[in-house]
Enzyme design. Structure first.
Site, PDB file in Angstrom:
ATOM      1  N   VAL A  16      -1.989  -8.658  12.968  1.00  0.00           N
ATOM      2  CA  VAL A  16      -1.708  -8.772  14.406  1.00  0.00           C
ATOM      3  C   VAL A  16      -2.987  -8.844  15.234  1.00  0.00           C
ATOM      4  O   VAL A  16      -3.064  -9.568  16.224  1.00  0.00           O
ATOM      5  CB  VAL A  16      -0.862  -7.542  14.861  1.00  0.00           C
ATOM      6  CG1 VAL A  16      -0.801  -7.420  16.363  1.00  0.00           C
ATOM      7  CG2 VAL A  16       0.526  -7.631  14.252  1.00  0.00           C
ATOM      8  N   VAL A  30       1.409  -3.186   8.511  1.00  0.00           N
ATOM      9  CA  VAL A  30       1.257  -2.096   7.525  1.00  0.00           C
ATOM     10  C   VAL A  30       1.567  -0.736   8.188  1.00  0.00           C
ATOM     11  O   VAL A  30       2.101   0.166   7.548  1.00  0.00           O
ATOM     12  CB  VAL A  30      -0.161  -2.119   6.909  1.00  0.00           C
ATOM     13  CG1 VAL A  30      -1.245  -1.757   7.905  1.00  0.00           C
ATOM     14  CG2 VAL A  30      -0.225  -1.226   5.678  1.00  0.00           C
ATOM     15  N   ASP A  31       1.311  -0.638   9.483  1.00  0.00           N
ATOM     16  CA  ASP A  31       1.607   0.605  10.223  1.00  0.00           C
ATOM     17  C   ASP A  31       3.106   0.899  10.142  1.00  0.00           C
ATOM     18  O   ASP A  31       3.547   2.006   9.821  1.00  0.00           O
ATOM     19  CB  ASP A  31       1.173   0.398  11.683  1.00  0.00           C
ATOM     20  CG  ASP A  31       1.039   1.693  12.469  1.00  0.00           C
ATOM     21  OD1 ASP A  31       0.818   1.607  13.691  1.00  0.00           O
ATOM     22  OD2 ASP A  31       1.145   2.770  11.861  1.00  0.00           O
ATOM     23  N   ILE A  55       0.822  -1.221   0.000  1.00  0.00           N
ATOM     24  CA  ILE A  55       0.000   0.000   0.000  1.00  0.00           C
ATOM     25  C   ILE A  55       0.852   1.265   0.000  1.00  0.00           C
ATOM     26  O   ILE A  55       0.399   2.321  -0.466  1.00  0.00           O
ATOM     27  CB  ILE A  55      -0.998  -0.007   1.178  1.00  0.00           C
ATOM     28  CG1 ILE A  55      -2.171   0.945   0.904  1.00  0.00           C
ATOM     29  CG2 ILE A  55      -0.312   0.325   2.499  1.00  0.00           C
ATOM     30  CD1 ILE A  55      -3.351   0.771   1.850  1.00  0.00           C
TER      31      ILE A  55
HETATM   32  N1  APR Z   1       0.700  -3.035   2.323  1.00  0.00           N
HETATM   33  C1  APR Z   1      -0.574  -3.508   2.399  1.00  0.00           C
HETATM   34  N2  APR Z   1      -1.003  -4.344   3.356  1.00  0.00           N
HETATM   35  C2  APR Z   1      -0.097  -4.746   4.274  1.00  0.00           C
HETATM   36  C3  APR Z   1       1.246  -4.296   4.280  1.00  0.00           C
HETATM   37  C4  APR Z   1       1.630  -3.405   3.239  1.00  0.00           C
HETATM   38  N3  APR Z   1       2.882  -2.929   3.151  1.00  0.00           N
HETATM   39  N4  APR Z   1       1.902  -4.867   5.336  1.00  0.00           N
HETATM   40  C5  APR Z   1       0.990  -5.648   5.954  1.00  0.00           C
HETATM   41  N5  APR Z   1      -0.211  -5.580   5.323  1.00  0.00           N
HETATM   42  C6  APR Z   1      -1.461  -6.268   5.629  1.00  0.00           C
HETATM   43  C7  APR Z   1      -1.366  -7.524   6.444  1.00  0.00           C
HETATM   44  O1  APR Z   1      -1.000  -8.628   5.636  1.00  0.00           O
HETATM   45  C8  APR Z   1      -2.800  -7.628   6.951  1.00  0.00           C
HETATM   46  O2  APR Z   1      -3.619  -8.255   5.979  1.00  0.00           O
HETATM   47  O3  APR Z   1      -2.230  -5.402   6.429  1.00  0.00           O
HETATM   48  C9  APR Z   1      -3.241  -6.162   7.091  1.00  0.00           C
HETATM   49  C10 APR Z   1      -3.363  -5.672   8.520  1.00  0.00           C
HETATM   50  O4  APR Z   1      -2.387  -6.312   9.328  1.00  0.00           O
HETATM   51  P1  APR Z   1      -1.561  -5.496  10.460  1.00  0.00           P
HETATM   52  O5  APR Z   1      -0.656  -4.546   9.804  1.00  0.00           O
HETATM   53  O6  APR Z   1      -0.980  -6.502  11.381  1.00  0.00           O
HETATM   54  O7  APR Z   1      -2.682  -4.640  11.214  1.00  0.00           O
HETATM   55  P2  APR Z   1      -3.780  -5.102  12.283  1.00  0.00           P
HETATM   56  O8  APR Z   1      -4.090  -6.553  12.201  1.00  0.00           O
HETATM   57  O9  APR Z   1      -4.904  -4.109  12.118  1.00  0.00           O
HETATM   58  O10 APR Z   1      -3.039  -4.855  13.671  1.00  0.00           O
HETATM   59  C11 APR Z   1      -2.761  -3.530  14.030  1.00  0.00           C
HETATM   60  O11 APR Z   1      -0.456  -4.027  14.357  1.00  0.00           O
HETATM   61  O12 APR Z   1       1.274  -3.046  13.260  1.00  0.00           O
HETATM   62  C12 APR Z   1       0.553  -3.011  14.407  1.00  0.00           C
HETATM   63  O13 APR Z   1       0.655  -0.717  15.087  1.00  0.00           O
HETATM   64  C13 APR Z   1      -0.205  -1.719  14.571  1.00  0.00           C
HETATM   65  O14 APR Z   1      -0.774  -2.197  16.816  1.00  0.00           O
HETATM   66  C14 APR Z   1      -1.279  -2.148  15.507  1.00  0.00           C
HETATM   67  C15 APR Z   1      -1.619  -3.550  15.021  1.00  0.00           C
END
Ligand code: APR
Length: 175
Positions: free
Chosen positions: A117, A30-31, A8
């Site tokens: 996560v 993704v964060d 993204i």
């Molecule tokens: N581009 C698009 N999608 C991505 C990317 C990327 N670069 N990296 C990861 N993802 C996808 C993951 O594969 C997943 O399907 O984003 C989706 C959300 O996963 P997470 O990033 O783990 O987010 P989430 O499950 O909402 O958990 C949020 O994780 O990173 C920490 O700070 C964040 O504490 C928060 C928690």
């Protein structure tokens, strides 16, 4: 609405939607990718926002990203499905869409909120995502185009299946 499998942080859309946590101070997934690509200015801007409750969204500049803006939303942590997770996840999508519309944005790309996560089952999350976005766009001219930006093939397939299922829902017609 469309589905792409991509990182993204590479999308040159008006805004990308980040799956953040309530501190808005970055993290993994993704964060982490968005903060790494955007540079330190994003964290500085986020610090000034003072966090974001689950289910809500906040908007910042895109900094070094190709996207003009980042919309940060905080998804629910999956606790089995009986703690209001579906409603909170829908609220994430709706809040992000409302911010995009308020800012007159045309193109918006969502990451799959909560499906990493935070452990939200990906099949159910994809249905909530597609149904919520579809409902919002029926009532709002903006954003004009919403992209579900999935990081994996299976995630993209789930969103495509949810979109296809939507196409088969016969709209309620007045008798
Ligand atoms: N581009 C698009 N999608 C991505 C990317 C990327 N670069 N990296 C990861 N993802 C996808 C993951 O594969 C997943 O399907 O984003 C989706 C959300 O996963 P997470 O990033 O783990 O987010 P989430 O499950 O909402 O958990 C949020 O994780 O990173 C920490 O700070 C964040 O504490 C928060 C928690």
């Amino acid at each position: 609405m469309s589905v792409v499998q991509a990182d993204i942080t590479t999308l040159g859309v008006d805004a990308i939607v980040n799956a953040a946590n309530e501190t808005l101070l970055g993290g993994g997934g993704v964060d982490g990718a968005i903060h790494r690509a955007a540079g330190p200015g994003l964290l500085e801007e986020c610090r000034a926002l003072g966090g974001c409750p689950t289910g809500q969204a906040r908007i910042t500049g895109g900094h070094r990203l190709p996207a003009r803006f980042v919309i940060h939303t905080v998804g629910p942590v999956w606790q089995g499905g009986a703690a209001g997770e579906p409603l909170l996840l829908a609220s994430c999508y709706r809040s992000a869409l409302a911010l995009a519309a308020e800012h007159g944005l045309d193109t918006l790309a969502f990451s799959a909120i909560s499906t990493g996560v935070y452990g939200y089952p990906a099949p159910q999350a994809a249905v909530v995502a597609v149904d919520t976005v579809s409902g919002f766009l029926e009532a709002s001219p903006l954003p004009r185009h919403v992209v579900f930006c999935c990081f994996s093939g299976p995630s993209a397939d789930l969103h495509r299946e949810a979109l296809a299922a939507l196409a088969f829902q016969v709209p309620d017609r007045a008798p």
